[in-house]
Design an enzyme around this catalytic site. Structure first.
Site, PDB file in Angstrom:
ATOM      1  N   CYS A 317       0.828  -1.215   0.000  1.00  0.00           N
ATOM      2  CA  CYS A 317       0.000   0.000   0.000  1.00  0.00           C
ATOM      3  C   CYS A 317       0.858   1.258   0.000  1.00  0.00           C
ATOM      4  O   CYS A 317       0.423   2.306  -0.493  1.00  0.00           O
ATOM      5  CB  CYS A 317      -0.950  -0.011   1.188  1.00  0.00           C
ATOM      6  SG  CYS A 317      -0.135  -0.257   2.784  1.00  0.00           S
ATOM      7  N   HIS A 771      -0.817   0.795   7.565  1.00  0.00           N
ATOM      8  CA  HIS A 771      -1.447   0.890   6.250  1.00  0.00           C
ATOM      9  C   HIS A 771      -1.371   2.320   5.738  1.00  0.00           C
ATOM     10  O   HIS A 771      -1.407   3.278   6.516  1.00  0.00           O
ATOM     11  CB  HIS A 771      -2.913   0.446   6.361  1.00  0.00           C
ATOM     12  CG  HIS A 771      -3.612   0.302   5.048  1.00  0.00           C
ATOM     13  ND1 HIS A 771      -3.113  -0.462   4.012  1.00  0.00           N
ATOM     14  CD2 HIS A 771      -4.783   0.817   4.596  1.00  0.00           C
ATOM     15  CE1 HIS A 771      -3.948  -0.414   2.994  1.00  0.00           C
ATOM     16  NE2 HIS A 771      -4.967   0.362   3.317  1.00  0.00           N
TER      17      HIS A 771
END
Length: 809
Positions: A317, A771
């Site tokens: 990510c 993330h």
């Protein structure tokens, strides 16, 4: 068949070392499941979609291809769900993604007329049959990777568990009321599984935690395994078992037997302590995750050109968020989409286009911006409805392979720092466009920083360097909600609570710092100690100020949310940054030497520092502070020497990264400190800033390998700049009081007025876990890019981002 026999010279039987690109087209994101399937060149083993295979034939003359097509099989209504055994998605033992199954068919195709022959067939020439079998049986260059958003590593079974010695010493452990056998600690307690002794855990660097009694007991007895009391329940797999010789959390398959030896009935125990993994996960505040990902918002999914998601390849990510922002800038769009067709990029690429960065950036740009792969899914869900909130996205496997080539971290499956990746991307793109610098899209991000140093003599020195990122400290003392914070802290103290919430439904209270305060801190005067003034011929304290001599088309602001707190423990600042939609940094422009200012003189030959005649010895204060933390004193001395006695933090960084060196226990010998090893990647980073390689090496040696402190060292030692240096002896002859950079470097300049166009936000306690999500302004509205999810943003988290992207207007 006769035509095929005339082309046998263009057919190769693959060797085990050959890379077989049979999963994805090297020019597009077409796969065997796409309309038209995938064509694998039987000579080069490169894969091509239906619209691109003719290009390869015209470029190479290779006429024979293995055509692979996959058709989806109908899903049985009674398909059973598998119970997950691992906290993971899309991996063996993880949650079942209910991925559909496909039926694969093969044909041999001869270009240019696309003559198709069935495979398998005994009528085909043996060489063709062997070659096709080799391609089919070979493992593809890009393995099939499912969506793996979050995964936890499965603990290994300890090699000491199966034959663990347990003493018959009559020890019986009660179900509660535990206390360390050597102190008064009642939390963070570990029971040794050999003798049943209950002892406290390790002491943290800041003094919190235990008193090291458990590990000291192991060092004295070598009893290997301990279990954390309070983590034992009927679910024994969740218990926290630690192996001291293996230095890791492990699984003990005989834990029930080992516990019963000391009278512990695990079935009746309740969980009272967090495991190591749970404590790490608990620090990620749910509020942040929901806010940044907008999970609680009714976000409208978006499809079409410019709204294509990127499949998470497993902790990728950080890369996806950066690339989504990059391909929303005019420079990257122009370079790799509007002004570069896929055909042109392919024709200019080498024999293997999968290893050409410009080709793969063009492929990625067309994949993200064309809209070809951004369509609503057509399959129906279990209720018979067509879901409209998720697209499949495109997997950037080939791009990741080429951009991460020879980089040990980015080529791994571990989470990485988005800032580090952005700098690496700029470096690689600049190298890939070295022959045509006018086409380099990174030029629109590059700017010149100028630092002014004034010593007590009144004379000045100016240093300049190029950069792509403006990194900003966050002055917490400039928070605008100090009264609210004080009231919150008072209430929390009265209730005896920890964390950021007063109750489960309480308000989240954090400092709010204006972005303007962060920008001001960059330009604010700063004292530079031990500055060698050539005017005074002595070390003194200088005043440093900084500004920009050029303003880029795109300004990237990095918020330094990750700092080192007391005890040198990394910490993420719990803070909001109030960021306006527009900013004006015109006041930050630096104009160089002004009328009436006098430059510091050049260093006289007699003032040169002959480091060869100065044998560096360890600073006892630095070594002593490290030793007080439990480190070996010899190791502490070496750490101080190899960081030139700059400070405890630098020595700590060196020590932690060299504790496994084979010569760490060797005695300190004369001359051992003259040439500390310098990381080549750090050298190249400083070189990319515009500094000479020899100067970069010298600065890194003097700062313990820390890039930021090496930069400060250069600016604090203008006499060492632009020098002719022998890096082994350290001799330097200063030739100028002004640091020179490559003024021919192509940088943009213009107004200092900017508008916010993108953000990359981070959730988690460290840049190497958690993330990343991107928010970008498109067509006048904010859009969230969360891996393959693309939707209209309802409440963009402007106050929580890690990186901010501004465009000049």
């Amino acid at each position: 068949m006769e035509l095929l026999r005339t082309h046998l010279a263009k057919v190769r039987i693959p060797e085990p070392t050959n890379r077989i690109q049979k999963d994805e087209c090297c020019i597009s994101f077409d796969t065997p499941r796409s309309e038209g399937g995938l064509y694998v060149d039987m000579c080069s083993f490169l894969g091509f979609g239906k619209d691109f295979v003719r290009w390869n034939f015209e470029k190479t003359g290779n006429p024979v291809y293995l055509h692979i097509q996959q058709q989806r099989k109908p899903v049985p209504e009674d398909r059973p769900l598998k119970k997950p055994t691992l906290l993971a998605i899309g991996v063996e033992g993880g949650f079942d993604n209910q991925d559909p199954e496909y039926e694969t068919t093969y044909n041999i195709v001869i270009l240019p007329d696309f003559i198709s022959l069935p495979f398998p067939s005994v009528e085909l020439p043996e060489k063709v049959r062997l070659a096709a079998d080799g391609v089919i049986l070979a493992e593809g260059a890009a393995k099939k990777e499912q969506l793996a958003a979050w995964t936890a590593e499965k603990k290994k079974i300890s090699e000491y568990a199966l034959n663990l010695q347990q003493l018959d010493n009559g020890v019986l452990v009660p179900p509660s009321g535990w206390k360390c056998s050597k102190c008064d600690k009642t939390e963070n307690l570990w029971m040794n599984l050999t003798d049943g002794l209950i002892l406290c855990g390790r002491r943290n660097w800041d003094g919190t935690g235990g008193n090291n009694h458990a590990i000291e007991h192991y060092e004295q007895t070598k009893f290997p395994l301990a279990v954390k009391l309070g983590t034992i329940t009927a679910d024994l797999e969740a218990a926290d078992v630690y192996s001291y010789p293996e230095d890791d959390s492990v699984e003990d398959p005989l834990l029930a037997q080992h516990l019963s030896h000391f009278g512990i009935d695990f079935s009746s125990l309740q969980k009272t302590e967090m495991t190591t993994a749970e404590r790490e996960l608990d620090t990620n505040v749910n509020y942040d995750w929901n806010r940044i990902q907008e999970n609680d918002k009714d976000a409208k999914p978006l499809f079409g050109p410019g709204h294509t998601g990127l499949v998470n390849l497993g902790n990728s990510c950080y890369m996806a968020s950066i690339m989504q922002v990059m391909f929303c800038t005019h420079s990257f769009i122009s370079r790799y989409y509007e002004n570069r067709s896929l055909r042109e990029a392919f024709d200019m690429s080498p024999a293997d286009p999968t290893v050409d960065l410009n080709m793969q950036l063009t492929k990625l740009g067309h994949g993200l911006l064309s809209g070809k792969y951004s369509v609503p899914p057509q399959e129906k869900d279990e209720d018979g409805k067509t879901p409209n909130d998720k697209q499949e996205g495109i997997p950037p496997r080939m791009f990741k392979t080429v951009i991460a080539a020879k980089h040990p971290e980015f080529s791994s499956m571990r989470q990485q720092d988005a800032l580090e990746f952005l700098l690496h991307l700029f470096d690689q793109v600049e190298r890939a466009n070295a022959g045509t610098p006018n086409l380099d899209p990174c030029n629109s991000f590059k700017f010149i920083i100028e630092e002014r140093l004034q010593c007590p003599s009144g004379k000045v020195a100016y240093n300049r360097r190029s950069d792509y990122i403006l990194s900003l400290n966050i002055p917490l003392d400039e928070a605008t909600n100090k009264e609210q914070l004080e009231a919150f802290q008072k209430t929390k103290a009265e209730l005896g609570l920890e964390g950021n919430k007063i109750s489960s439904g309480g308000e989240l209270v954090r400092p709010r710092v204006p972005l303007e305060a962060c920008l001001s801190s960059f330009s604010a005067p700063e004292e530079v100690h031990d500055f060698h003034s050539t005017a005074l011929n002595a070390k003194t304290t200088a005043i440093k100020t900084a500004g920009l001599t050029t303003f880029p088309d795109y300004l990237v602001l990095h918020m330094r949310k990750f700092v080192m707190e007391a005890g040198w423990v990394p910490k993420k600042l719990d803070v909001y940054i109030d960021v306006p939609d527009t900013i004006d940094i015109s006041h930050m422009r630096s104009k160089g030497l002004q009328p009436g200012e006098e430059l510091l003189p050049e260093a006289a030959p007699g003032e040169e520092m002959n480091e060869e005649s100065m044998e560096l010895v360890a600073n006892e204060d630095i070594a002593g502070q490290l030793a007080s933390m439990g480190f070996n004193y010899l190791h502490c001395q070496k750490a101080a020497i190899n960081t030139s006695n700059v400070g405890v933090e630098e020595a700590m960084t060196w020590l932690l990264s060299h504790m496994e060196d084979p010569d760490i226990d060797d005695p300190i010998s004369s001359g051992s400190s003259k040439a500390p090893v310098v990381d080549e990647g750090s050298v190249q980073t400083l070189v990319s800033f515009g500094f000479h390689e020899d100067l970069a090496r010298k600065a890194l040696k003097a700062s313990g390998g820390n890039i930021e402190k090496a930069t400060d060292w250069i600016f604090s030692n203008p006499g060492a700049t632009d020098s002719t240096m022998d890096t082994d002896s350290g001799n330097a002859t200063a030739s100028s009081s002004t640091t020179q950079i490559d003024e021919t470097a192509s940088v943009s300049d213009g107004s200092g007025k900017y508008k916010l166009v993108g953000m990359v936000s981070h959730m988690g306690t460290s840049t190497h876990c958690g993330h990343y999500v991107a928010h970008v302004v498109k067509d006048g509205r904010w859009v969230i890019f969360n891996d393959s999810k693309v939707a209209e943003s309802v409440d963009p988290p402007k106050d929580m981002a890690y990186l901010y992207f501004f465009q000049r207007y």
